[in-house]
Design a protein around this motif. Structure first.
Motif, PDB file in Angstrom:
ATOM      1  N   VAL A 118       0.856  -1.168   0.138  1.00 26.14           N
ATOM      2  CA  VAL A 118      -0.066   0.123  -0.043  1.00 26.14           C
ATOM      3  C   VAL A 118       0.697   1.378   0.095  1.00 26.14           C
ATOM      4  N   LYS A 119       1.923   1.199   0.809  1.00 22.11           N
ATOM      5  CA  LYS A 119       2.840   2.351   0.685  1.00 22.11           C
ATOM      6  C   LYS A 119       3.445   2.758  -0.600  1.00 22.11           C
ATOM      7  N   LYS A 120       3.605   1.947  -1.612  1.00 19.65           N
ATOM      8  CA  LYS A 120       4.292   2.286  -2.939  1.00 19.65           C
ATOM      9  C   LYS A 120       3.221   2.639  -3.560  1.00 19.65           C
ATOM     10  N   ARG A 121       2.021   2.011  -3.541  1.00 19.98           N
ATOM     11  CA  ARG A 121       0.625   2.466  -4.383  1.00 19.98           C
ATOM     12  C   ARG A 121       0.253   4.039  -3.963  1.00 19.98           C
ATOM     13  N   TYR A 122       0.544   4.320  -2.695  1.00 21.15           N
ATOM     14  CA  TYR A 122      -0.059   5.625  -2.217  1.00 21.15           C
ATOM     15  C   TYR A 122       0.998   6.637  -2.791  1.00 21.15           C
ATOM     16  N   LEU A 162      -0.615  16.969   0.866  1.00 22.99           N
ATOM     17  CA  LEU A 162      -0.440  15.510   1.384  1.00 22.99           C
ATOM     18  C   LEU A 162       0.554  15.931   2.702  1.00 22.99           C
ATOM     19  N   ARG A 163       0.186  15.482   3.875  1.00 19.98           N
ATOM     20  CA  ARG A 163       1.254  15.380   4.934  1.00 19.98           C
ATOM     21  C   ARG A 163       1.918  14.122   4.931  1.00 19.98           C
ATOM     22  N   ASP A 164       2.753  14.000   6.137  1.00 25.71           N
ATOM     23  CA  ASP A 164       3.708  12.866   6.425  1.00 25.71           C
ATOM     24  C   ASP A 164       2.621  11.798   6.804  1.00 25.71           C
ATOM     25  N   ASP A 165       1.808  11.872   7.581  1.00 30.41           N
ATOM     26  CA  ASP A 165       0.646  10.933   7.849  1.00 30.41           C
ATOM     27  C   ASP A 165      -0.477  10.827   6.994  1.00 30.41           C
ATOM     28  N   PRO A 166      -0.456   9.424   6.544  1.00 34.23           N
ATOM     29  CA  PRO A 166      -1.424   9.143   5.307  1.00 34.23           C
ATOM     30  C   PRO A 166      -2.915   8.828   5.923  1.00 34.23           C
ATOM     31  N   TRP A 167      -2.714   8.781   7.147  1.00 31.13           N
ATOM     32  CA  TRP A 167      -3.949   8.356   7.838  1.00 31.13           C
ATOM     33  C   TRP A 167      -4.845   9.755   8.409  1.00 31.13           C
ATOM     34  N   TYR A 168      -4.162  10.933   8.189  1.00 25.41           N
ATOM     35  CA  TYR A 168      -4.772  12.284   8.476  1.00 25.41           C
ATOM     36  C   TYR A 168      -5.714  12.339   7.504  1.00 25.41           C
ATOM     37  N   MET A 173      -5.326  12.750  -0.579  1.00 24.83           N
ATOM     38  CA  MET A 173      -5.685  11.283  -0.406  1.00 24.83           C
ATOM     39  C   MET A 173      -5.031  10.791   1.085  1.00 24.83           C
ATOM     40  N   ILE A 174      -5.778   9.592   1.374  1.00 25.43           N
ATOM     41  CA  ILE A 174      -5.675   9.269   2.770  1.00 25.43           C
ATOM     42  C   ILE A 174      -5.624   7.541   2.644  1.00 25.43           C
ATOM     43  N   ILE A 175      -5.378   7.159   3.703  1.00 27.40           N
ATOM     44  CA  ILE A 175      -5.672   5.778   3.962  1.00 27.40           C
ATOM     45  C   ILE A 175      -6.823   5.862   5.111  1.00 27.40           C
ATOM     46  N   SER A 176      -8.050   5.274   4.485  1.00 25.50           N
ATOM     47  CA  SER A 176      -9.051   5.252   5.275  1.00 25.50           C
ATOM     48  C   SER A 176      -9.077   4.451   6.492  1.00 25.50           C
ATOM     49  N   ARG A 177      -9.315   5.193   7.612  1.00 17.89           N
ATOM     50  CA  ARG A 177      -9.293   4.457   8.977  1.00 17.89           C
ATOM     51  C   ARG A 177     -10.535   3.441   8.952  1.00 17.89           C
ATOM     52  N   ASP A 212       8.921   2.548  -7.109  1.00  9.33           N
ATOM     53  CA  ASP A 212       8.255   3.362  -6.028  1.00  9.33           C
ATOM     54  C   ASP A 212       8.691   4.785  -6.348  1.00  9.33           C
ATOM     55  N   ILE A 213       7.813   5.744  -6.752  1.00  2.90           N
ATOM     56  CA  ILE A 213       8.188   6.830  -7.236  1.00  2.90           C
ATOM     57  C   ILE A 213       8.083   7.848  -6.012  1.00  2.90           C
ATOM     58  N   SER A 214       9.115   8.670  -5.860  1.00  3.63           N
ATOM     59  CA  SER A 214       8.883   9.563  -4.590  1.00  3.63           C
ATOM     60  C   SER A 214       8.099  10.719  -4.894  1.00  3.63           C
ATOM     61  N   VAL A 215       7.592  11.522  -3.922  1.00  4.55           N
ATOM     62  CA  VAL A 215       6.871  12.677  -3.942  1.00  4.55           C
ATOM     63  C   VAL A 215       7.589  13.918  -3.253  1.00  4.55           C
ATOM     64  N   ASP A 216       7.698  14.747  -4.097  1.00  7.24           N
ATOM     65  CA  ASP A 216       8.515  15.873  -3.523  1.00  7.24           C
ATOM     66  C   ASP A 216       7.394  16.895  -3.028  1.00  7.24           C
ATOM     67  N   PRO A 217       7.341  17.120  -1.827  1.00  9.88           N
ATOM     68  CA  PRO A 217       6.223  18.035  -1.109  1.00  9.88           C
ATOM     69  C   PRO A 217       6.181  19.366  -1.782  1.00  9.88           C
ATOM     70  N   SER A 218       7.325  19.977  -1.905  1.00 14.42           N
ATOM     71  CA  SER A 218       7.364  21.380  -2.532  1.00 14.42           C
ATOM     72  C   SER A 218       6.893  21.417  -4.223  1.00 14.42           C
ATOM     73  N   PHE A 219       6.818  20.303  -4.796  1.00 15.60           N
ATOM     74  CA  PHE A 219       6.703  20.170  -6.234  1.00 15.60           C
ATOM     75  C   PHE A 219       5.374  20.060  -6.160  1.00 15.60           C
ATOM     76  N   TYR A 220       4.624  18.959  -5.255  1.00 17.31           N
ATOM     77  CA  TYR A 220       3.313  18.495  -5.161  1.00 17.31           C
ATOM     78  C   TYR A 220       2.564  19.868  -4.812  1.00 17.31           C
ATOM     79  N   LYS A 221       3.088  20.648  -3.962  1.00 20.02           N
ATOM     80  CA  LYS A 221       1.964  21.827  -3.583  1.00 20.02           C
ATOM     81  C   LYS A 221       2.108  22.895  -4.657  1.00 20.02           C
TER      82      LYS A 221
END
Length: 326
Positions: A118-122, A162-168, A173-177, A212-221
């Motif tokens: 799931v982490k890689k797909r996320y 996106l935040r560091d916590d995928p459950w937030y 996009m989140i991982i649904s609790r 596994d493609i990395s996500v750059d938070p600055s680029f994402y924003k």
């Protein structure tokens, strides 16, 4: 894999979302009680936007599906059922044209379950998410003036970078609790079933990417801001170039958004005709005015809706909120 869609839309009467929407949801509850108890919802204005009216959008959701074809058929069936009971105008946009109400928005949430790693797909979906948002970007107006591709994506506090916590819960996009699925929350509702299918097909291809493609938070924003305001450009163009390595897709799907279609029609025809065209497109797949303009709300039907829908679902609403907050 498993799939599901939660689709929120406004039901407008007298020019604004109507509490008579509760009556339509009560009608769905009467027709398929057990299913619609769990697969419908009513949304109300938050305190900051209460001055715009009490009612916001309504939600219908599909059952769990195991392929895109069955998911599309399930979504079409949910739309038919809502259209059959609603005499108000069904408006699939992220934010209505008048006012500035960032909490009074509608979205389309896509759930993907049954995933390995799931982490890689996320990560891989997150990398392309700002580009994918253009497929359904559909919130062009704020305070009666053109804003850009999606005022909802730009301003709604219930989504965000996106935040560091995928459950937030309140991010794109989140991982649904509650459901333990990947929940893609960034998308605006859109009438165009072809675009929804293409989005699902692209999501499915991204999920198959092995690296596994990395996500750059600055680029994402930056890409997210570009997509929400000016649309396809430098950052989203870079994402398209990368995505094109994995998918056979048309750049035009991202360059011309549903928001562009709505904006162009609105400028030529005004709000009344645009609402009628959106309602007709949701019901029948044809983006042109049908002549329907929705009647004024009925106090009697509003009362029936509160008693027959809202009150019976209060226990489930409370349970669901506890599960989702965690």
């Amino acid at each position: 894999m498993t799939y599901g869609i939660e689709e929120e839309v406004f039901i407008v009467q007298g020019g604004k979302p109507s509490l008579e929407s509760l009556f339509y949801l009560a009608s769905l509850l009467r027709s398929r009680g057990y299913f619609n108890y769990f697969h419908t919802a009513s949304n109300f204005s938050h305190l900051s936007d209460l001055h715009t009216g009490l009612m916001a959008g309504v939600e219908v959701s599909t059952e769990v599906c195991h392929d895109i074809n069955s998911l599309m058929e399930a979504l079409l069936q949910r739309r038919r059922e809502l259209a059959d009971v609603s005499t108000g105008l069904i408006i699939p946009v992220g934010h209505l044209f008048d006012g500035d109400s960032p909490t009074k928005t509608c979205g389309m949430h896509i759930h993907i379950g049954g995933l390995a790693d799931v982490k890689k797909r996320y990560h891989n979906l997150a990398h392309f998410l700002p580009l994918l948002s253009l497929l359904t970007a559909n919130s062009p107006y704020m305070n009666g003036k053109y804003f850009g591709c999606s005022y909802r994506i730009h301003s709604c506090p219930f989504i965000g970078s996106l935040r560091d916590d995928p459950w937030y819960r309140f991010q794109d996009m989140i991982i649904s609790r509650r459901l333990k699925t990947l929940e893609l929350r960034i998308f605006d509702p859109v009438w165009d079933m072809f675009r929804i299918r293409k989005l699902l097909e692209i999501i499915e291809e991204i999920i198959q990417i092995e690296e596994d493609i990395s996500v750059d938070p600055s680029f994402y924003k930056s890409a997210r801001m570009e997509a929400a305001t000016s649309g396809y450009g430098k950052f989203t163009g870079e994402l398209f170039d990368r995505l094109e390595q994995f998918c056979d897709i048309s750049e035009d799907l991202f360059k011309v958004t549903p928001s562009d279609v709505v904006n162009g029609f609105y400028r030529e025809n005004g709000e009344k005709a645009t609402f009628s065209a959106l309602d007709n497109a949701y019901r029948n797949g044809i983006f042109e005015p049908s002549g329907s303009d929705g009647h004024q709300p009925s106090i009697t039907k509003i009362g029936i809706g509160f008693v027959g829908y809202f009150l019976p679902r209060l226990p489930y609403i409370a349970w669901k909120a506890c599960r989702e907050i965690g």
